[in-house]
Design an enzyme around this catalytic site. Structure first.
Site, mmCIF file in Angstrom:
data_model
loop_
_atom_site.group_PDB
_atom_site.id
_atom_site.type_symbol
_atom_site.label_atom_id
_atom_site.label_comp_id
_atom_site.label_asym_id
_atom_site.label_seq_id
_atom_site.Cartn_x
_atom_site.Cartn_y
_atom_site.Cartn_z
ATOM 1 N N GLU A 99 116.699 10.514 105.611
ATOM 2 C CA GLU A 99 117.703 9.810 106.420
ATOM 3 C C GLU A 99 118.942 9.395 105.609
ATOM 4 O OE1 GLU A 99 116.043 7.653 110.133
ATOM 5 O OE2 GLU A 99 115.056 6.782 108.382
ATOM 6 N N HIS A 118 119.292 0.318 105.217
ATOM 7 C CA HIS A 118 118.511 0.764 106.381
ATOM 8 C C HIS A 118 117.081 0.286 106.200
ATOM 9 C CE1 HIS A 118 116.423 2.979 109.387
ATOM 10 N NE2 HIS A 118 115.834 3.776 108.526
ATOM 11 N N HIS A 120 113.169 -0.863 108.386
ATOM 12 C CA HIS A 120 112.331 -0.798 109.587
ATOM 13 C C HIS A 120 111.802 -2.189 109.918
ATOM 14 C CE1 HIS A 120 111.339 3.634 108.295
ATOM 15 N NE2 HIS A 120 112.603 3.477 108.683
ATOM 16 N N HIS A 188 112.939 2.008 115.980
ATOM 17 C CA HIS A 188 113.007 2.420 114.574
ATOM 18 C C HIS A 188 113.324 1.259 113.616
ATOM 19 C CE1 HIS A 188 114.458 5.828 111.692
ATOM 20 N NE2 HIS A 188 114.112 4.763 111.011
HETATM 21 MN MN MN Z 1 114.113 4.980 108.885
#
Ligand code: MN
Length: 258
Positions: A99, A118, A120, A188
């Protein structure tokens, strides 16, 4: 005149001696990014997944991001440099986060962004799932008051894979982000950006904290009775030190392993 030329020459020589083109030595950038990874893992923002990157201030067309390992394990030797197409420069046998296009396409679209996180985070998942907007409940999360958009991979043409594994998906995510400080990814997690690494990390921490407080407040009083920061408070309530005290404390805790 001569003195100023001398200073300019000294700056050129010093800059040339560093691997990074800019005024910040490469080893300092890598140390900062290692600290960011360790902090995000130590403070519970990230588990074994998630990643944080920093744009190279001396070469804005590239950024630094760890190879594909848990954030809590990242050391300087694990950090790779990428171009804005998401290609690693001199990666050797190291594998990349699938990603990484979250980072590359945000850096391409947002020249003001110097760092991207980023994660989760489980705390924010219910908001994107229900469509109930995140709203700021305390001054540390005042930045939420500008509105946090939701990225839905289905709208970006995903066939059901909820991850951002291509430049096209990254571009779609960056378009959803617009000029905002962060977004939620339905099913996500979340993405936070900032004008510095310290601010991006702090925004991640405090968005999670605010999400927990918002759920608790709704449970206590019902959504109609919750008193969020108003527009004026949103503009004025951000920490005056840009979270530098928090960064120093979190770094100390991460180094001690607690
Ligand atoms: Mn991810």
């Amino acid at each position: 005149m001569i003195r100023s030329i001398g200073i300019a020459l000294l700056m050129v020589v010093c800059t040339g001696a560093q691997q990074s083109v800019g005024p910040i030595p490469r080893q300092t950038i890598l140390a900062e990014l290692v600290a960011a990874n360790r902090i995000l893992a130590n403070e519970g923002v990230m588990d074994s997944y998630g990643h944080v990157s920093m744009r190279d201030p001396g070469n804005p067309g590239s950024f630094f991001l760890s190879r594909d390992i848990p954030p809590g394990n990242v050391s300087a030797a694990d950090i790779l440099q990428y171009d804005l197409d998401g290609n690693a420069i001199a990666a050797g046998n190291a594998s990349s986060y699938s990603e990484r296009f979250i980072h590359s396409e945000i850096y391409r679209a947002r020249p003001d962004v110097m760092a991207v996180v980023h994660a989760h985070s489980q705390e924010v998942i219910p908001f994107a799932a229900t469509g109930i907007p995140l709203q700021p409940l305390f001054h540390m999360a005042a930045f939420l008051g500008v509105g946090i958009p939701v990225f839905d991979p289905r709208d970006a043409g995903s066939s059901g894979d909820l991850s951002v594994r291509s430049p096209a998906m990254g571009k779609s995510l960056a378009a959803t982000l617009g000029a905002k400080p962060g977004l939620l990814m339905r099913g996500h997690g979340m993405v936070l950006v900032g004008p510095s690494l310290h601010v991006a990390v702090a925004r991640s921490y405090y968005m999670n904290a605010n999400a927990q407080l918002q759920v608790q407040s709704a449970q206590l009083g019902g959504t109609s009775k919750v008193h969020y920061l108003d527009a004026d408070e949103t503009m004025k309530a951000s920490p005056v030190d840009n979270y530098e005290r928090a960064w120093a404390w979190w770094k100390q805790r991460a180094e001690k392993g607690k």
